[in-house]
Design an enzyme around this catalytic site. Structure first.
Site, PDB file in Angstrom:
ATOM      1  N   HIS A   1       0.449 -11.975   1.094  1.00 18.09           N
ATOM      2  CA  HIS A   1      -0.634 -11.188   0.483  1.00 18.09           C
ATOM      3  C   HIS A   1      -1.452 -12.005  -0.531  1.00 18.09           C
ATOM      4  CE1 HIS A   1      -1.600  -6.653  -0.157  1.00 18.09           C
ATOM      5  NE2 HIS A   1      -2.671  -7.372  -0.339  1.00 18.09           N
TER       6      HIS A   1
ATOM      7  N   TYR B   1       0.831  -1.207   0.000  1.00 21.51           N
ATOM      8  CA  TYR B   1       0.000   0.000   0.000  1.00 21.51           C
ATOM      9  C   TYR B   1       0.871   1.266   0.000  1.00 21.51           C
ATOM     10  CZ  TYR B   1      -3.510  -3.477   1.449  1.00 21.51           C
ATOM     11  OH  TYR B   1      -4.316  -4.584   1.525  1.00 21.51           O
TER      12      TYR B   1
END
Ligand SMILES: NC(=O)c1ccc[n+]([C@@H]2O[C@H](COP(=O)([O-])OP(=O)(O)OC[C@H]3O[C@@H](n4cnc5c(N)ncnc54)[C@H](OP(=O)(O)O)[C@@H]3O)[C@@H](O)[C@H]2O)c1
Length: 281
Positions: free
Chosen positions: A115, A57
């Site tokens: 992830h 992010y």
């Protein structure tokens, strides 16, 4: 006054709030950092003390924002971060974790997730996770975007059943996991972290949700999150960089949906009747 936020107990016995804070899209634009920090701090004040972030992010920017938000209150928060699959070799996982720790300005990540699945064998990633756990750099580890066959493969690997959580796309408009993945995880005590719980804001405009929410004097986004909080072992992590919407999202924990309205939600957002391959955003 708010009702208490329900909790989910992880395999380690630690109870974490079932309503936390997402951070995707934070840390991308410098002059928004203060708003983002303030919104995270307000969420923590309101009891949403689980913060979800990732090295992805904002290219590390979100972890830096989280680090600033937690500067003087790290111990109040259960901190979750994630590593890219292309960093998930044995040595790469350790290095990625150390970089995340530096950006987060902390000495431990409470829950560290892969992830999504990549090319590295799960044995390597799990071994690295276990090393990080024994060093105290992470408290627990888990995965993200793993469907049932991936979970089965993971559990067949040495140490694989130590997986504490699977973070997946789950909201009223994406109920596929209710068919198999959700019960699979519930049976084994693996927490399910529901990402994009408001379908990235889209559910806030759904006419049927707007209609049902009115009876609760609630907003459609609150109802969408409340629906997830009714499920055992599910943690919802809505993201907002707005103080108003953080307060609104916190209010979701005060709503108890009646059986009648659960039926109305089932009519508007059909539960799956067969296997739906796990979707990913
Ligand atoms: N593991 C993964 O692969 C994965 C993938 C996606 C997301 N995630 C995690 O899950 C978190 C949540 O998912 P998400 O960010 O994709 O989507 P989301 O939480 O469903 O929605 C966030 C979007 O909705 C807006 N919003 C927030 N509260 C609202 C409300 N009450 N009413 C109307 N709009 C509202 C936000 O804007 P404002 O900020 O302006 O309020 C933002 O644009 C992420 O931040 C991330 O931490 C993980």
């Amino acid at each position: 006054m708010h009702d208490e936020i329900p909790t989910v107990t992880l395999p380690s016995g630690i109870a974490v709030p079932a309503l936390g804070l997402g951070t995707w899209k934070m840390g991308e634009i410098k002059n928004r950092a203060n708003e983002e920090i303030d919104s995270l701090r307000l969420g923590i004040d309101l009891g949403m003390t689980l913060v979800d972030t990732a090295e992805m992010y904002g290219d590390g920017g979100a972890e830096r924002v989280v680090g600033k938000a937690l500067e003087d209150r790290r111990d109040e928060v259960f901190l979750v971060s994630k590593l890219y699959p292309w960093n998930a070799s044995r040595a790469g996982t350790i290095a990625a974790c150390e970089s995340s720790l530096a950006r987060l300005d902390t000495d431990r990540i409470d829950l560290y997730l892969l992830h999504w699945r990549g090319e590295y064998p799960l044995t390597e990633t799990v071994a690295a996770f276990e090393t990080l756990r024994s060093q105290g750099k992470i408290g627990a580890w888990g995965v993200s975007n793993f469907d049932v066959p991936d979970m089965e493969e993971l559990f067949a690997v040495e140490g694989g059943s130590n997986c504490a959580a699977n973070q997946v796309l789950y909201n009223l408009a994406r109920r596929g996991i209710e068919h198999d993945l959700l019960p699979w995880c519930q049976t084994r005590g693996v927490a399910v972290m529901a990402y994009s719980p408001i379908e990235q804001g889209l559910l806030a405009h759904n006419p049927e949700l707007i209609r049902i929410a009115k009876a609760y004097q609630a907003t459609p986004a609150q109802l969408a999150v409340a629906f997830l909080l009714e499920r055992e072992g599910v943690i919802a992590i809505p993201k907002s960089a707005s103080l108003k919407r953080v307060r609104e999202n916190r209010g979701a924990a005060d709503i108890e949906i009646s059986e009648e309205d659960m039926d109305a939600l089932d009519l508007a957002f059909s539960p799956p009747t067969q296997k739906v391959p796990l979707e990913m955003i």
